[in-house]
Design a protein around this motif. Structure first.
Motif, PDB file in Angstrom:
ATOM      1  N   GLN A   1      -9.401  -4.435   8.717  1.00 21.27           N
ATOM      2  CA  GLN A   1      -9.124  -4.013   7.338  1.00 21.27           C
ATOM      3  C   GLN A   1      -9.684  -2.621   7.077  1.00 21.27           C
ATOM      4  O   GLN A   1      -9.033  -1.769   6.462  1.00 21.27           O
ATOM      5  CB  GLN A   1      -9.757  -5.012   6.369  1.00 21.27           C
ATOM      6  N   GLU A   2     -10.905  -2.370   7.556  1.00 22.27           N
ATOM      7  CA  GLU A   2     -11.537  -1.066   7.327  1.00 22.27           C
ATOM      8  C   GLU A   2     -10.841   0.047   8.101  1.00 22.27           C
ATOM      9  O   GLU A   2     -10.747   1.179   7.631  1.00 22.27           O
ATOM     10  CB  GLU A   2     -13.022  -1.138   7.690  1.00 22.27           C
TER      11      GLU A   2
ATOM     12  N   PRO B   1     -13.831   2.679   1.304  1.00 18.19           N
ATOM     13  CA  PRO B   1     -14.204   2.033   2.570  1.00 18.19           C
ATOM     14  C   PRO B   1     -15.618   1.463   2.516  1.00 18.19           C
ATOM     15  O   PRO B   1     -16.428   1.874   1.681  1.00 18.19           O
ATOM     16  CB  PRO B   1     -14.132   3.185   3.583  1.00 18.19           C
TER      17      PRO B   1
ATOM     18  N   GLU C   1      -7.896   5.819  -4.850  1.00 17.51           N
ATOM     19  CA  GLU C   1      -8.010   4.457  -5.367  1.00 17.51           C
ATOM     20  C   GLU C   1      -7.500   4.419  -6.800  1.00 17.51           C
ATOM     21  O   GLU C   1      -7.505   5.428  -7.508  1.00 17.51           O
ATOM     22  CB  GLU C   1      -9.450   3.951  -5.295  1.00 17.51           C
TER      23      GLU C   1
ATOM     24  N   LYS D   1      -7.680   0.743   6.091  1.00 13.97           N
ATOM     25  CA  LYS D   1      -8.018   1.498   4.883  1.00 13.97           C
ATOM     26  C   LYS D   1      -8.326   2.950   5.214  1.00 13.97           C
ATOM     27  O   LYS D   1      -7.914   3.874   4.496  1.00 13.97           O
ATOM     28  CB  LYS D   1      -9.218   0.860   4.189  1.00 13.97           C
TER      29      LYS D   1
ATOM     30  N   TRP E   1       0.795  -1.234   0.000  1.00 14.72           N
ATOM     31  CA  TRP E   1       0.000   0.000   0.000  1.00 14.72           C
ATOM     32  C   TRP E   1       0.823   1.278   0.000  1.00 14.72           C
ATOM     33  O   TRP E   1       0.274   2.372   0.074  1.00 14.72           O
ATOM     34  CB  TRP E   1      -1.000   0.018   1.145  1.00 14.72           C
TER      35      TRP E   1
ATOM     36  N   LYS F   1      -6.471   4.698   1.701  1.00 22.21           N
ATOM     37  CA  LYS F   1      -6.348   3.933   0.465  1.00 22.21           C
ATOM     38  C   LYS F   1      -7.605   3.096   0.247  1.00 22.21           C
ATOM     39  O   LYS F   1      -8.064   2.389   1.152  1.00 22.21           O
ATOM     40  CB  LYS F   1      -5.140   2.983   0.546  1.00 22.21           C
ATOM     41  N   ASP F   2      -8.199   3.216  -0.931  1.00 19.93           N
ATOM     42  CA  ASP F   2      -9.306   2.381  -1.381  1.00 19.93           C
ATOM     43  C   ASP F   2     -10.633   2.756  -0.737  1.00 19.93           C
ATOM     44  O   ASP F   2     -10.696   3.347   0.341  1.00 19.93           O
ATOM     45  CB  ASP F   2      -9.005   0.900  -1.156  1.00 19.93           C
TER      46      ASP F   2
ATOM     47  N   SER G   1      -4.968   4.741   6.309  1.00 26.44           N
ATOM     48  CA  SER G   1      -4.029   4.869   5.189  1.00 26.44           C
ATOM     49  C   SER G   1      -4.612   5.699   4.047  1.00 26.44           C
ATOM     50  O   SER G   1      -3.888   6.121   3.155  1.00 26.44           O
ATOM     51  CB  SER G   1      -3.643   3.482   4.662  1.00 26.44           C
TER      52      SER G   1
ATOM     53  N   TYR H   1     -10.072   9.629   0.207  1.00 27.68           N
ATOM     54  CA  TYR H   1      -9.204   8.478  -0.034  1.00 27.68           C
ATOM     55  C   TYR H   1      -8.800   8.459  -1.498  1.00 27.68           C
ATOM     56  O   TYR H   1      -9.355   9.202  -2.330  1.00 27.68           O
ATOM     57  CB  TYR H   1      -9.933   7.173   0.320  1.00 27.68           C
TER      58      TYR H   1
END
Length: 345
Positions: A312-313, A324, A184, A316, A34, A321-322, A319, A182
Motif C-alpha cells: 500500500q505504501e 505516506p 491529498e 501511495k 485513485w 496520492k495521500d 501514485s 503528494y
C-alpha cells in the motif's frame, strides 16, 4: 515558489502515454479509486523486490495486481519446505529450486500485463549501478548493514527505498522517500448565503503537500538520553527495539531465529536485548521478555498484514496520492495492533 527537486520517476511520467483499452478495462476499479494520472504513474514504475519470502510474496502479489510496469524478483536462496507454507507463489514441488525463479510463473499469471522476471543472484553482490535501473527498491530478508548500504545507494540516486520483514508473530516496514511530494483531499467547511439564509457547506479540495524522510541509518541511531527522544521513549512502541534486537541477532549469526534452535535462540535474543537496551540507555522493562518466544518462522496472517501495508505504501508513493507512513510501521501480536512511528527526525 516550490523549488523541490523532481524525482526521475516524476520526470519520466510527465510524458507518459495514454493507457490502452485493455489496461483501462483491467484497472477500471483502480482508476475510479485513485484516478487516471495515478494509474499512469504505476504503469511506468519499475520495481525491485529483494527477498521472495512469505512477506515478499504478499508484496509481489499486491504490486503486480496494481499494474506496475515491471517487477524483478531477486533472491539467491532455494525453496525449503517451510517456505512453501508461507510463500504461496512457490509451488510445493519446487523444494530445492531457486525461490525467485520458482515464484516467477505464479506471479506473472496474476497479471500478464506486468513484466515479471527472476534474478537468482545474491543482493550482496550487486553493484551500485544495478539499483539505478529501478524507481522503487523494496528489500526483505537482509542484514542491517546491507539494508543501510542499499538505502544509501537509493538516496544517492533519488530512488524510493522500502524495507521490511516478518519474524513469527512480529513484523515491520520502513520507508525512505527522501523529499516526497503528494496530493491529498482536504475537507473544508465554508459559510455561504443563499436566499438570505446563511449555510455551512463542506467542500473538498486537493492540496499538494511535502513530507521529508530520513535514511535507515539515522532512524536506527537515536540518542534516547537526549531531551527530544527521552521525552518520547514512554510513547515509543517496544516493537522498534524488538526490530533492532532481531537485526543484531541476524548480524551476529547470519540467520534468522530458527525453530530448530528455539531454546538457545530465545536465550540469545534475551542476552542481546539486555546488552542492546543498556547500550541505548533504555530501561530493560521497555521490552517484555515474551517477545523472544514469538519471532520464529513467518506466519502467513502476519505476512498478509505487513505485506498489505508495505505494498500500500509503495502504491501511495508511486501514485503520489495521500499521506505516506513516515517512517516505520510495526505489527505484533503482543499488543494485537499495528502502529506507525516516526523515528530519527
Amino acid at each position: 515558489m516550490n523549488n523541490l527537486r523532481e524525482s526521475p520517476l516524476k520526470m519520466k511520467n510527465m510524458n507518459t502515454e495514454n493507457i490502452t483499452e485493455d489496461e483501462a478495462a483491467l484497472y477500471d476499479r483502480q482508476i475510479r479509486l485513485w484516478g487516471l494520472d495515478a494509474q499512469k504513474r504505476l504503469r511506468a514504475a519499475r520495481v525491485l523486490l529483494a527477498g521472495v519470502c512469505g512477506l515478499g510474496a504478499e508484496v509481489a502479489k499486491n504490486l503486480v495486481l496494481s499494474g506496475v510496469k515491471s517487477l524483478v524478483l531477486l533472491d539467491h536462496r532455494n525453496v525449503t519446505e517451510v517456505e512453501t507454507h508461507s510463500n504461496f507463489l512457490a509451488p510445493h514441488d519446487s523444494i530445492g529450486k531457486n525461490i525467485a525463479e520458482a515464484s516467477q510463473e505464479r506471479t506473472q499469471i496474476l497479471n500478464p500485463m506486468v513484466q515479471v522476471t527472476a534474478d537468482s543472484s545474491n543482493i550482496a553482490d550487486k553493484t551500485n549501478e544495478f539499483f539505478t535501473q529501478f524507481d522503487i527498491v523494496c528489500v526483505t530478508r537482509c542484514r542491517q548493514a546491507e539494508l543501510i548500504r542499499i538505502n544509501d545507494i537509493c538516496r544517492q540516486n533519488n530512488i524510493m527505498f522500502f524495507a521490511g520483514d516478518v519474524f513469527g508473530m512480529f513484523g515491520y516496514m520502513f520507508a525512505d522517500l527522501q523529499e516526497h511530494q503528494y496530493v491529498e483531499e482536504v475537507k473544508e467547511r465554508k459559510q455561504t448565503e443563499q436566499n438570505g439564509k446563511k449555510q455551512i457547506v463542506e467542500e473538498t479540495k486537493v492540496v499538494k503537500q511535502t513530507e521529508n524522510f530520513v535514511p535507515l541509518s539515522q532512524a536506527l541511531d537515536v540518542d534516547w538520553t537526549s531531551k527530544k527522544y527521552g521525552s518520547q521513549l514512554r510513547r515509543t512502541s517496544p516493537a522498534y527495539f524488538i526490530m533492532q534486537i532481531i537485526m543484531e541477532f541476524i548480524s551476529l549469526h547470519g540467520r534468522n531465529p530458527d525453530r530448530s534452535h528455539q531454546e538457545e535462540d530465545e536465550i540469545e535474543l534475551l542476552t542481546i536485548k539486555n546488552a542492546l537496551l543498556e547500550k541505548l540507555n533504555v530501561p530493560a522493562e521497555k521490552v517484555s521478555n515474551q517477545f523472544a518466544g514469538i519471532v520464529f518462522g513467518q506466519l502467513s496472517p502476519v505476512c498478509a498484514i505487513v505485506g498489505g501495508v508495505l505494498a500500500q505504501e509503495i502504491i501511495k508513493a508511486v501514485s503520489q496520492k495521500d499521506l505516506p507512513h513516515n517512517n516505520f510501521f510495526f505489527f505484533s501480536t503482543l499488543d494485537g495492533a499495528g502502529v506507525v512511528e516516526c523515528i530519527g527526525h
